[in-house]
Design a protein around this motif. Structure first.
Motif, PDB file in Angstrom:
ATOM      1  N   VAL A  69     -22.808  60.015  -6.615  1.00 61.64           N
ATOM      2  CA  VAL A  69     -23.641  60.044  -5.409  1.00 61.64           C
ATOM      3  C   VAL A  69     -22.832  60.551  -4.211  1.00 61.64           C
ATOM      4  O   VAL A  69     -23.303  61.383  -3.428  1.00 61.64           O
ATOM      5  CB  VAL A  69     -24.217  58.642  -5.124  1.00 61.64           C
ATOM      6  CG1 VAL A  69     -24.887  58.600  -3.753  1.00 61.64           C
ATOM      7  CG2 VAL A  69     -25.208  58.248  -6.210  1.00 61.64           C
ATOM      8  N   LEU A  72     -22.371  64.233  -4.547  1.00 64.50           N
ATOM      9  CA  LEU A  72     -23.601  64.940  -4.187  1.00 64.50           C
ATOM     10  C   LEU A  72     -23.737  65.054  -2.664  1.00 64.50           C
ATOM     11  O   LEU A  72     -24.060  66.122  -2.139  1.00 64.50           O
ATOM     12  CB  LEU A  72     -24.813  64.202  -4.754  1.00 64.50           C
ATOM     13  CG  LEU A  72     -25.169  64.462  -6.215  1.00 64.50           C
ATOM     14  CD1 LEU A  72     -26.278  63.523  -6.653  1.00 64.50           C
ATOM     15  CD2 LEU A  72     -25.607  65.899  -6.416  1.00 64.50           C
ATOM     16  N   ASP A 102     -33.871  61.933  -1.653  1.00 67.76           N
ATOM     17  CA  ASP A 102     -33.465  62.378  -2.990  1.00 67.76           C
ATOM     18  C   ASP A 102     -32.143  61.751  -3.418  1.00 67.76           C
ATOM     19  O   ASP A 102     -31.988  61.351  -4.582  1.00 67.76           O
ATOM     20  CB  ASP A 102     -33.356  63.908  -3.032  1.00 67.76           C
ATOM     21  CG  ASP A 102     -34.723  64.572  -2.947  1.00 67.76           C
ATOM     22  OD1 ASP A 102     -35.659  64.066  -3.582  1.00 67.76           O
ATOM     23  OD2 ASP A 102     -34.867  65.579  -2.241  1.00 67.76           O
ATOM     24  N   THR A 105     -32.965  58.261  -4.381  1.00 66.13           N
ATOM     25  CA  THR A 105     -33.625  58.207  -5.687  1.00 66.13           C
ATOM     26  C   THR A 105     -32.608  58.309  -6.809  1.00 66.13           C
ATOM     27  O   THR A 105     -32.669  57.560  -7.799  1.00 66.13           O
ATOM     28  CB  THR A 105     -34.636  59.360  -5.810  1.00 66.13           C
ATOM     29  OG1 THR A 105     -35.673  59.176  -4.842  1.00 66.13           O
ATOM     30  CG2 THR A 105     -35.260  59.398  -7.198  1.00 66.13           C
ATOM     31  N   ILE A 106     -31.683  59.229  -6.681  1.00 68.25           N
ATOM     32  CA  ILE A 106     -30.647  59.391  -7.704  1.00 68.25           C
ATOM     33  C   ILE A 106     -29.792  58.134  -7.802  1.00 68.25           C
ATOM     34  O   ILE A 106     -29.507  57.642  -8.900  1.00 68.25           O
ATOM     35  CB  ILE A 106     -29.779  60.628  -7.388  1.00 68.25           C
ATOM     36  CG1 ILE A 106     -30.620  61.906  -7.539  1.00 68.25           C
ATOM     37  CG2 ILE A 106     -28.561  60.692  -8.311  1.00 68.25           C
ATOM     38  CD1 ILE A 106     -29.934  63.155  -7.045  1.00 68.25           C
ATOM     39  N   SER A 109     -31.839  55.233  -9.361  1.00 66.25           N
ATOM     40  CA  SER A 109     -32.087  55.431 -10.789  1.00 66.25           C
ATOM     41  C   SER A 109     -30.819  55.230 -11.604  1.00 66.25           C
ATOM     42  O   SER A 109     -30.828  54.577 -12.652  1.00 66.25           O
ATOM     43  CB  SER A 109     -32.655  56.830 -11.032  1.00 66.25           C
ATOM     44  OG  SER A 109     -33.892  57.001 -10.359  1.00 66.25           O
ATOM     45  N   LEU A 110     -29.718  55.775 -11.097  1.00 65.02           N
ATOM     46  CA  LEU A 110     -28.466  55.654 -11.836  1.00 65.02           C
ATOM     47  C   LEU A 110     -27.911  54.236 -11.805  1.00 65.02           C
ATOM     48  O   LEU A 110     -27.153  53.843 -12.703  1.00 65.02           O
ATOM     49  CB  LEU A 110     -27.428  56.630 -11.279  1.00 65.02           C
ATOM     50  CG  LEU A 110     -27.695  58.115 -11.538  1.00 65.02           C
ATOM     51  CD1 LEU A 110     -26.608  58.974 -10.907  1.00 65.02           C
ATOM     52  CD2 LEU A 110     -27.779  58.411 -13.040  1.00 65.02           C
ATOM     53  N   ASN A 276     -37.025  57.246 -15.156  1.00 68.07           N
ATOM     54  CA  ASN A 276     -36.077  57.431 -14.067  1.00 68.07           C
ATOM     55  C   ASN A 276     -35.355  58.773 -14.167  1.00 68.07           C
ATOM     56  O   ASN A 276     -35.033  59.399 -13.152  1.00 68.07           O
ATOM     57  CB  ASN A 276     -35.054  56.298 -14.054  1.00 68.07           C
ATOM     58  CG  ASN A 276     -35.653  54.984 -13.606  1.00 68.07           C
ATOM     59  OD1 ASN A 276     -36.189  54.235 -14.416  1.00 68.07           O
ATOM     60  ND2 ASN A 276     -35.595  54.705 -12.324  1.00 68.07           N
ATOM     61  N   ILE A 280     -34.923  61.614 -11.359  1.00 74.17           N
ATOM     62  CA  ILE A 280     -33.633  62.250 -11.043  1.00 74.17           C
ATOM     63  C   ILE A 280     -33.761  63.760 -11.148  1.00 74.17           C
ATOM     64  O   ILE A 280     -33.240  64.509 -10.308  1.00 74.17           O
ATOM     65  CB  ILE A 280     -32.529  61.723 -11.987  1.00 74.17           C
ATOM     66  CG1 ILE A 280     -32.249  60.248 -11.713  1.00 74.17           C
ATOM     67  CG2 ILE A 280     -31.253  62.548 -11.831  1.00 74.17           C
ATOM     68  CD1 ILE A 280     -31.281  59.612 -12.691  1.00 74.17           C
ATOM     69  N   GLU A 281     -34.470  64.211 -12.182  1.00 73.39           N
ATOM     70  CA  GLU A 281     -34.665  65.652 -12.365  1.00 73.39           C
ATOM     71  C   GLU A 281     -35.399  66.267 -11.175  1.00 73.39           C
ATOM     72  O   GLU A 281     -35.029  67.339 -10.690  1.00 73.39           O
ATOM     73  CB  GLU A 281     -35.452  65.887 -13.659  1.00 73.39           C
ATOM     74  CG  GLU A 281     -35.618  67.362 -14.018  1.00 73.39           C
ATOM     75  CD  GLU A 281     -36.403  67.564 -15.296  1.00 73.39           C
ATOM     76  OE1 GLU A 281     -36.944  68.668 -15.491  1.00 73.39           O
ATOM     77  OE2 GLU A 281     -36.492  66.607 -16.096  1.00 73.39           O
ATOM     78  N   ALA A 283     -35.452  65.090  -8.100  1.00 75.31           N
ATOM     79  CA  ALA A 283     -34.538  65.075  -6.952  1.00 75.31           C
ATOM     80  C   ALA A 283     -33.509  66.195  -7.057  1.00 75.31           C
ATOM     81  O   ALA A 283     -33.215  66.883  -6.069  1.00 75.31           O
ATOM     82  CB  ALA A 283     -33.842  63.721  -6.868  1.00 75.31           C
ATOM     83  N   LEU A 284     -32.965  66.403  -8.242  1.00 78.82           N
ATOM     84  CA  LEU A 284     -31.972  67.463  -8.426  1.00 78.82           C
ATOM     85  C   LEU A 284     -32.586  68.849  -8.242  1.00 78.82           C
ATOM     86  O   LEU A 284     -31.915  69.767  -7.750  1.00 78.82           O
ATOM     87  CB  LEU A 284     -31.325  67.339  -9.811  1.00 78.82           C
ATOM     88  CG  LEU A 284     -30.400  66.136 -10.007  1.00 78.82           C
ATOM     89  CD1 LEU A 284     -29.943  66.053 -11.457  1.00 78.82           C
ATOM     90  CD2 LEU A 284     -29.197  66.204  -9.074  1.00 78.82           C
TER      91      LEU A 284
END
Length: 532
Positions: A69, A72, A102, A105-106, A109-110, A276, A280-281, A283-284
């Motif tokens: 994170v 990112l 985003d 969210t990542i 989820s992670l 989830n 993530i997909e 958001a990415l």
């Protein structure tokens, strides 16, 4: 990556300890050779191992996730700072949503990953034990697990679809929130505007976004619950098959079923994580779309070298420079130029003209924020291009009409701040409002005009060769206008700084070397250039 290896091994060992715990419990209730001492020893040993490895797995996976994170955030921030100003300017609402929603969210989820990895390891361990316990029933169970996976996979595209739709609406919602926060004065003063903005913009967009998010969450939640139903129905089918065929003893199946039930919770967690992954997909994809649309051209730092032969040339020269604003369909909305303009070192130039005449666009061309689509921009006779654009920009200090006010002065030497900081604060009469402590303004909670004075102080402290000040005096009362034109500008010119001011204050035109009038995207007729 060591941390990934540690997390993988510790997760596997956690699952292994969980499997042995379940095996110990199962043998205690099914074996005729049960001894309490042996049970306590085995149970305590595997429970301790589970706690130790679970802690290591949770810590290592969480550390890995937070590193991802952080990376990112860092990479996205660097990408934004390296991107062309125009592309960032167009994507501001989307960027804010990405940097907040985003990334969140990542991260959220992670954060569920430690439980998922441990759950998967537990399921695999139990399945391995089931193979040893009853190969035939294990094959049937694996088929059942495969059906659960296929059912989950069928629902994932719908989760992804509504996740994408909800995320797109979120971009619009963030833009509306930006207007709500930064336009609060206008909204407060106009009752009809306030109600219209709320009822026609914020509420409908929020409602649509919530509807898509609701569909996404319902499908994901229903999918998770249905995996449990599929498992239970499969087990019910196995019971019917046993009654019909008798291929195993029903009592034996009951003992086997005890083991299978231990897999339901971790399997549900693992299958739920697939939803989830779709979030993530999404958001990415949002983050990647920024990377695809941005034009990273200013990464090079080639310097524009000067020699004695260049000193007699204009400091800045625009030759037939053209810039265009295009709409989403590629149609031309506004065109600046062609502009021919020479600016000499140490000059004070006022840019004047009506609203929409092109003053600020020209200012952004001069400072290198916008790249011309035609013509040439030169610095002491040398063309400004992608290779040296970053170095060219470094010669400017600016205060635009919409400039953000930073309290951060760490990019300026402490000595420079100590020498001139207090003097400038006193000159702009902010002594009783703000001071500089550890290269940082102590507050930004000031009026609009006072914040503009802070921005000007920072710009002057940066000690650049060229100053561009966009409508700075428009935010000040007559007293500070006088300070600006009669004290600040002379203060800069004494240091041989070039000063470009966008202004409407015609009563101070005599303080400039030249007044350049803009009209309809062009410099007006030559006789409108007033030379001091």
């Amino acid at each position: 990556m060591p941390i990934f290896l540690i997390s993988s091994i510790s997760s596997a060992l956690t699952g292994l300890c969980s499997t042995f715990l379940i095996k110990t419990i199962h043998q205690a209730v099914t074996s005729a050779e049960f001894t309490l001492d042996q049970f306590l020893w085995n149970f305590g040993l595997f429970a301790l191992g589970y706690m130790i490895f679970a802690f290591i797995a949770s810590y290592s996976v969480s550390k890995l996730i937070q590193s991802i994170v952080h990376k990112l955030r860092e990479d996205l921030s660097r990408k934004i700072l390296k991107a062309s100003f125009e592309s960032v300017e167009k994507k501001q609402p989307k960027l804010l949503a990405i940097l907040t929603e985003d990334i969140k969210t990542i991260a959220y989820s992670l954060d569920r990953l430690p439980g998922v990895t441990t759950g998967i390891a537990t399921v695999l361990g139990i399945v391995a034990y089931l193979v040893f316990y009853s190969p035939i029933l294990t094959v049937a169970t694996i088929v059942l697990f495969a059906l659960v996976f296929l059912f989950t996979k069928v629902t994932l595209p719908f989760v992804k679809k509504y996740s994408d739709l909800a995320r797109e609406q979120l971009n619009d919602l963030y833009q509306h929130f930006e207007g709500l926060v930064f336009g609060i004065k206008e909204l407060t003063l106009n009752k009809d505007f306030k109600e219209s903005y709320l009822n026609k913009e914020i509420i409908p967009t929020s409602r649509i976004q919530n509807l898509h998010a609701l569909k996404e969450n319902v499908i994901a939640s229903f999918s998770n619950r249905m995996t449990d139903i599929v498992l239970l129905m499969g087990l019910g089918g196995m019971i019917i098959a046993i009654y019909k065929t008798g291929f195993v003893d029903l009592e034996f199946f009951g003992q086997y079923l005890t083991l299978v039930l231990f897999t339901l919770a971790p399997l549900s967690t693992a299958s739920g994580f697939l939803s989830n992954l779709k979030r993530i997909e999404t958001a990415l994809e949002q983050i990647e779309s920024i990377g695809l649309t941005m034009d990273n051209t200013d990464g090079s730092i080639n310097e524009i070298t000067l020699d004695d032969t260049k000193t007699g040339l204009p400091q800045i020269e625009l030759e037939a420079v053209v810039h265009q604003y295009l709409n989403d369909d590629g149609g031309k909305v506004f065109e600046l130029g062609p502009i021919d303009l020479k600016i000499n070192q140490g000059e004070v130039i006022f840019l004047v003209g009506g609203n929409g005449s092109g003053k600020t666009t020209l200012a952004k061309i001069i400072t290198g924020l916008y790249k011309p689509v035609g013509g040439n921009l030169k610095y002491y006779g040398q063309p400004v291009n992608d290779r040296n654009l970053k170095h060219y920009r470094s010669h400017f200090a600016t205060v635009f009409s919409d400039s953000y006010v930073f309290d951060h002065l760490h990019h300026i030497s402490v000595g420079k701040v100590d020498r001139e900081g207090d003097y400038l604060i006193e000159l702009l009469e902010l002594t009783d409002k703000v001071s500089i402590v550890e290269n940082r303004f102590t507050t930004k909670k000031l009026s609009d005009g006072q914040r503009k004075r802070l921005s000007l102080i920072q710009a002057i402290l940066e000690d650049k060769d060229i100053y561009l000040l966009d409508e700075w005096a428009a935010h000040q009362d007559p007293h500070f206008k006088t300070i600006f034109y009669n004290k600040i500008i002379p203060f800069l010119t004494e240091k041989r700084k070039t000063v470009i001011v966008i202004t409407h204050d015609d009563r101070y035109f005599d303080t400039a070397n030249r007044v350049v009038k803009m009209q309809d995207g062009n410099i007006a007729a030559k006789d409108s250039l007033v030379t001091k």
